[in-house]
Design a protein around this motif. Structure first.
Motif, PDB file in Angstrom:
ATOM      1  N   GLN A   1       0.852  -1.180   0.000  1.00  0.00           N
ATOM      2  CA  GLN A   1       0.000   0.000   0.000  1.00  0.00           C
ATOM      3  C   GLN A   1       0.896   1.240   0.000  1.00  0.00           C
ATOM      4  OE1 GLN A   1      -2.641  -0.898   3.448  1.00  0.00           O
ATOM      5  NE2 GLN A   1      -4.260  -1.011   1.921  1.00  0.00           N
ATOM      6  N   ASN A   2       0.914   1.933  -1.125  1.00  0.00           N
ATOM      7  CA  ASN A   2       1.813   3.067  -1.290  1.00  0.00           C
ATOM      8  C   ASN A   2       1.082   4.364  -0.972  1.00  0.00           C
ATOM      9  OD1 ASN A   2       4.513   2.068  -2.527  1.00  0.00           O
ATOM     10  ND2 ASN A   2       2.926   0.864  -3.546  1.00  0.00           N
ATOM     11  N   MET A   3       1.583   5.051   0.053  1.00  0.00           N
ATOM     12  CA  MET A   3       0.998   6.307   0.504  1.00  0.00           C
ATOM     13  C   MET A   3       2.077   7.128   1.188  1.00  0.00           C
ATOM     14  SD  MET A   3      -1.462   4.661   3.467  1.00  0.00           S
ATOM     15  CE  MET A   3      -2.145   3.455   2.340  1.00  0.00           C
ATOM     16  N   THR A   4       1.718   8.296   1.718  1.00  0.00           N
ATOM     17  CA  THR A   4       2.706   9.282   2.153  1.00  0.00           C
ATOM     18  C   THR A   4       3.615   8.788   3.269  1.00  0.00           C
ATOM     19  OG1 THR A   4       1.246  11.076   1.491  1.00  0.00           O
ATOM     20  CG2 THR A   4       3.012  11.623   3.021  1.00  0.00           C
ATOM     21  N   CYS A   5       3.053   8.250   4.344  1.00  0.00           N
ATOM     22  CA  CYS A   5       3.895   7.856   5.483  1.00  0.00           C
ATOM     23  C   CYS A   5       4.880   6.737   5.129  1.00  0.00           C
ATOM     24  CB  CYS A   5       3.024   7.462   6.674  1.00  0.00           C
ATOM     25  SG  CYS A   5       2.200   8.861   7.459  1.00  0.00           S
ATOM     26  N   PRO A   6       4.425   5.595   4.609  1.00  0.00           N
ATOM     27  CA  PRO A   6       5.409   4.562   4.259  1.00  0.00           C
ATOM     28  C   PRO A   6       6.379   5.002   3.168  1.00  0.00           C
ATOM     29  CG  PRO A   6       3.185   3.914   3.581  1.00  0.00           C
ATOM     30  CD  PRO A   6       3.045   5.118   4.447  1.00  0.00           C
ATOM     31  N   GLY A   7       5.911   5.838   2.224  1.00  0.00           N
ATOM     32  CA  GLY A   7       6.798   6.291   1.164  1.00  0.00           C
ATOM     33  C   GLY A   7       7.939   7.134   1.690  1.00  0.00           C
ATOM     34  N   HIS A   8       7.622   8.149   2.472  1.00  0.00           N
ATOM     35  CA  HIS A   8       8.680   9.007   3.013  1.00  0.00           C
ATOM     36  C   HIS A   8       9.573   8.258   3.997  1.00  0.00           C
ATOM     37  CE1 HIS A   8       6.301  12.316   1.284  1.00  0.00           C
ATOM     38  NE2 HIS A   8       7.394  13.024   1.366  1.00  0.00           N
ATOM     39  N   ALA A   9       9.008   7.315   4.746  1.00  0.00           N
ATOM     40  CA  ALA A   9       9.824   6.533   5.672  1.00  0.00           C
ATOM     41  C   ALA A   9      10.820   5.643   4.941  1.00  0.00           C
ATOM     42  CB  ALA A   9       8.925   5.685   6.566  1.00  0.00           C
ATOM     43  N   THR A  10      10.512   5.277   3.697  1.00  0.00           N
ATOM     44  CA  THR A  10      11.369   4.370   2.924  1.00  0.00           C
ATOM     45  C   THR A  10      12.523   5.101   2.243  1.00  0.00           C
ATOM     46  OG1 THR A  10       9.540   2.828   2.520  1.00  0.00           O
ATOM     47  CG2 THR A  10      11.374   2.753   0.971  1.00  0.00           C
ATOM     48  N   ILE A  11      12.284   6.324   1.765  1.00  0.00           N
ATOM     49  CA  ILE A  11      13.220   6.990   0.854  1.00  0.00           C
ATOM     50  C   ILE A  11      14.628   7.106   1.426  1.00  0.00           C
ATOM     51  CG2 ILE A  11      13.737   9.189  -0.281  1.00  0.00           C
ATOM     52  CD1 ILE A  11      10.661   9.472  -0.693  1.00  0.00           C
ATOM     53  N   LEU A  12      14.767   7.616   2.628  1.00  0.00           N
ATOM     54  CA  LEU A  12      16.114   7.810   3.184  1.00  0.00           C
ATOM     55  C   LEU A  12      16.477   6.785   4.257  1.00  0.00           C
ATOM     56  CD1 LEU A  12      16.465  11.706   3.252  1.00  0.00           C
ATOM     57  CD2 LEU A  12      17.460  10.059   1.653  1.00  0.00           C
ATOM     58  N   SER A  13      15.657   5.752   4.410  1.00  0.00           N
ATOM     59  CA  SER A  13      16.019   4.638   5.298  1.00  0.00           C
ATOM     60  C   SER A  13      16.507   3.436   4.498  1.00  0.00           C
ATOM     61  CB  SER A  13      14.834   4.219   6.170  1.00  0.00           C
ATOM     62  OG  SER A  13      13.844   3.562   5.397  1.00  0.00           O
ATOM     63  N   GLY A  14      16.075   3.347   3.232  1.00  0.00           N
ATOM     64  CA  GLY A  14      16.425   2.175   2.424  1.00  0.00           C
ATOM     65  C   GLY A  14      15.771   0.912   2.939  1.00  0.00           C
ATOM     66  N   ALA A  15      14.770   1.055   3.801  1.00  0.00           N
ATOM     67  CA  ALA A  15      14.124  -0.093   4.433  1.00  0.00           C
ATOM     68  C   ALA A  15      12.691  -0.223   3.944  1.00  0.00           C
ATOM     69  CB  ALA A  15      14.137   0.056   5.954  1.00  0.00           C
ATOM     70  N   TYR A  16      12.216  -1.458   3.914  1.00  0.00           N
ATOM     71  CA  TYR A  16      10.804  -1.688   3.642  1.00  0.00           C
ATOM     72  C   TYR A  16       9.999  -1.461   4.919  1.00  0.00           C
ATOM     73  CZ  TYR A  16      12.153  -3.860  -0.808  1.00  0.00           C
ATOM     74  OH  TYR A  16      12.652  -4.095  -2.062  1.00  0.00           O
ATOM     75  N   ALA A  17       8.695  -1.376   4.755  1.00  0.00           N
ATOM     76  CA  ALA A  17       7.824  -1.034   5.889  1.00  0.00           C
ATOM     77  C   ALA A  17       7.855  -2.079   6.992  1.00  0.00           C
ATOM     78  CB  ALA A  17       6.396  -0.822   5.400  1.00  0.00           C
ATOM     79  N   TYR A  18       8.075  -3.345   6.652  1.00  0.00           N
ATOM     80  CA  TYR A  18       8.098  -4.361   7.708  1.00  0.00           C
ATOM     81  C   TYR A  18       9.240  -4.092   8.678  1.00  0.00           C
ATOM     82  CZ  TYR A  18      12.174  -7.059   6.069  1.00  0.00           C
ATOM     83  OH  TYR A  18      13.445  -7.476   5.746  1.00  0.00           O
ATOM     84  N   GLN A  19      10.258  -3.334   8.247  1.00  0.00           N
ATOM     85  CA  GLN A  19      11.357  -2.969   9.139  1.00  0.00           C
ATOM     86  C   GLN A  19      11.172  -1.583   9.744  1.00  0.00           C
ATOM     87  OE1 GLN A  19      15.389  -4.443   8.981  1.00  0.00           O
ATOM     88  NE2 GLN A  19      15.196  -4.472   6.746  1.00  0.00           N
TER      89      GLN A  19
END
Length: 563
Positions: A89-107
């Protein structure tokens, strides 16, 4: 001889790390560490939008060598037209959390914008934190506190500081969640716009003294002196020729109520929706330039990080759709404003001392009613009706529960059971979920747009849909934050509500442009598969730090300029 042997070993290690076999260790050592890293995120940035409007963008270089906007980054940088998120599910919170963490949401722990917290038995916004009240409002208690408390792991900015570098990390966006999640836990400052008061604010997580820096107060003073009305006149000509010529499919919303459905648009400058005007883009770049110049970013001994997200692109796309002329014209403003920011970076730091990244936090789907009028299988799924049906089924199956509802919360087709109902009725959670998921698959009405029903036991046992869905669920699902029941919709189906939405793992939602420009980077259009999780490790490689803790991406070795 010994030196050559050591070089061979180091070169072999570099190959294992994902660098091209032809890149020697000596060449790697000559790669220039940037003084400034700038990450630009366009919120709801479909992968086709650069190609659609490219002919209308300013040239990549001006007559005096001044940088352009989108074309500068895509023609003088490495450009991947189809970078992927690979989240369910691609939306603002998981997207921004991924960009500079290099991590998927499960992490990184941010699978959706809002989830249900079984401990507190309340809904939880991704950056809400009652222990971090806002700074910059007359009444800080009138709004929820904000911090990266719920983010798990580290970001690029965190790792720069963990390495001991005196790097400054500044993040700016109209949306709080965008600014906060790009910065991680150790950002020096995240600022965002409070839409109701039309002022830039932060929180005590970043400013424990409760006072905004002078440069932010200066920005707020300039906002209060603007005119009473913002006007957006109708554009001339046909534009790119790819946008709607009529807004007949635009759904009524707070934005359209405030500014009107059709050009010319007008809104009070003090209306909360005014930030969705092109002026919202200008305000964002004004803030970025003010931070750059006041804090002298990029002028220290080690890399500084400036992350900027253009939030009104998302607001306007939700309200008018990615096929609207409004969205096309907004992108021309974004193009010019990015060029203005790059010019400021060139003057203050030097583009030859900087790495600039451009990407999106997710894409977006066209309006389903328009798609259906064009003979596409598209539509909307009534989430509220499915909630009512599920609740009625559980009451019929297990009886009324005096404490309230069996289903405690639903958000973006994540259905959360009430843990107290299970506890007091001494029911097995898995048994209830298995029955409820079977009901949604076989008996519920209004599910023509539902492709799959997935339950928490399905995830735990690995009984998941095959192929891409399985991979996306594994990359996204959090057992303490994702829904107990999760509905995956068919392509081109969304919930009721806005003109356009995004919540899927289909290409239109998961694919975004990615461009990187800098002296270390070989320009070109790259057809290789690239993922958004590759951004953080690539930047970490250039910056001389380790990738963030949850990083699963690769160094984009094919873009390295080694000579």
């Amino acid at each position: 001889m010994i030196f050559r042997s050591v070089l061979r070993v180091l070169t072999f290690m570099a190959c294992l790390a994902g660098l091209a076999p032809t890149t020697s260790w000596a060449q790697m050592a000559r790669l220039q560490k940037p003084k400034l890293i700038v990450t630009l995120v366009v919120d709801q940035f479909r992968a086709d939008q650069i190609a659609r409007f490219q002919k209308r963008f300013v040239p990549p270089l001006g007559p005096q060598g001044e940088p352009g906007g989108f074309r500068y980054l895509t023609e003088y940088g490495a450009y991947y037209p189809f970078a992927e998120f690979d989240l369910l599910q691609n939306m603002t919170c998981p997207g921004h959390a991924t960009i500079l963490s290099g991590a998927y949401a499960y992490q990184h722990g941010i699978p959706v914008n809002i989830w249900y917290d079984a401990r507190t038995q309340k809904s939880q916004y991704c950056v809400e934190d009652s222990d971090s009240p806002l700074v910059g409002l007359a009444d800080a208690n009138s709004k929820r506190g904000i911090s990266p408390k719920h983010f798990r792991g580290t970001t690029l900015g965190d790792e720069l500081k963990n390495s001991g570098y005196p790097s400054r990390v500044i993040t700016i966006a109209l949306k709080d969640r965008a600014a906060v999640l790009l910065g991680g836990k150790r950002a020096d400052l995240a600022v965002w716009l409070d839409k109701e008061s039309q002022t830039w604010v932060s929180s005590r997580f970043y400013l424990p003294n409760g006072k905004l820096p002078d440069w932010v107060q200066s920005l707020n003073a300039s906002l209060q002196t603007r005119g009473e009305t913002l006007t957006w006149n109708a554009p001339k000509g046909l534009g790119s020729g790819t946008s709607w010529t009529s807004n007949q499919h635009v759904v009524a919303s707070k934005t359209t109520e405030a500014m009107g459905r059709d050009f010319p648009h007008q809104v009070s400058s003090h209306n909360a929706q005014s930030s969705n005007f092109p002026e919202g883009t200008v305000w964002t770049v004004n803030a970025a330039i003010q931070a750059l110049q006041t804090l002298k970013l990029g002028q220290g001994p080690e890399p500084d990080l400036l992350a900027v997200s253009f939030s009104n692109h998302d607001g306007l796309s939700h309200s008018f759709g990615p096929n609207s002329r409004e969205l096309e014209e907004l992108m021309l403003v974004e193009d010019r404003e990015i060029a203005r920011l790059l010019a400021a970076i060139k003057k203050a730091v030097g583009l030859d001392q900087s790495i600039i990244v451009l990407t999106g936090d997710h894409g977006g789907m066209p309006n389903p009613e328009w798609l259906r009028s064009e003979k596409m299988d598209a539509g909307r799924v009534d989430e509220a009706s499915l909630l009512q049906q599920g609740e009625a089924f559980l009451r019929k199956t297990f009886g009324e529960w005096k404490g309230g509802s069996w289903i405690a919360y639903v958000s973006n087709f994540n259905f959360y059971l009430n843990p107290e109902a299970l506890k007091q009725n001494k029911l097995s959670r898995d048994d209830v979920l298995n029955r409820l998921s079977r009901f949604y698959r076989e008996e519920a009405t209004g599910i023509d747009g539902v492709a799959h029903v997935v339950s928490a036991p399905d995830v735990r046992m690995g009984t998941l849909p095959a192929g891409l869905f399985r991979q996306q669920i594994e990359h996204t699902y959090n057992h303490d934050r994702s829904g107990d029941i999760l509905l995956i919709l068919k392509p081109n189906y969304v919930m009721k509500g806005s003109t356009a939405e995004h919540l899927s793992g289909y290409s239109y939602d998961r694919m975004v442009p990615l461009a990187m420009a800098g002296p270390q980077i070989k320009p070109g259009v790259y057809g290789q598969k690239a993922a958004v999780i590759d951004i953080a490790p690539t930047l970490a490689f250039f910056a001389g730090t380790i990738p963030p803790s949850g990083s699963e991406g690769r160094v984009l070795h094919e873009i390295l300029r080694t000579r």
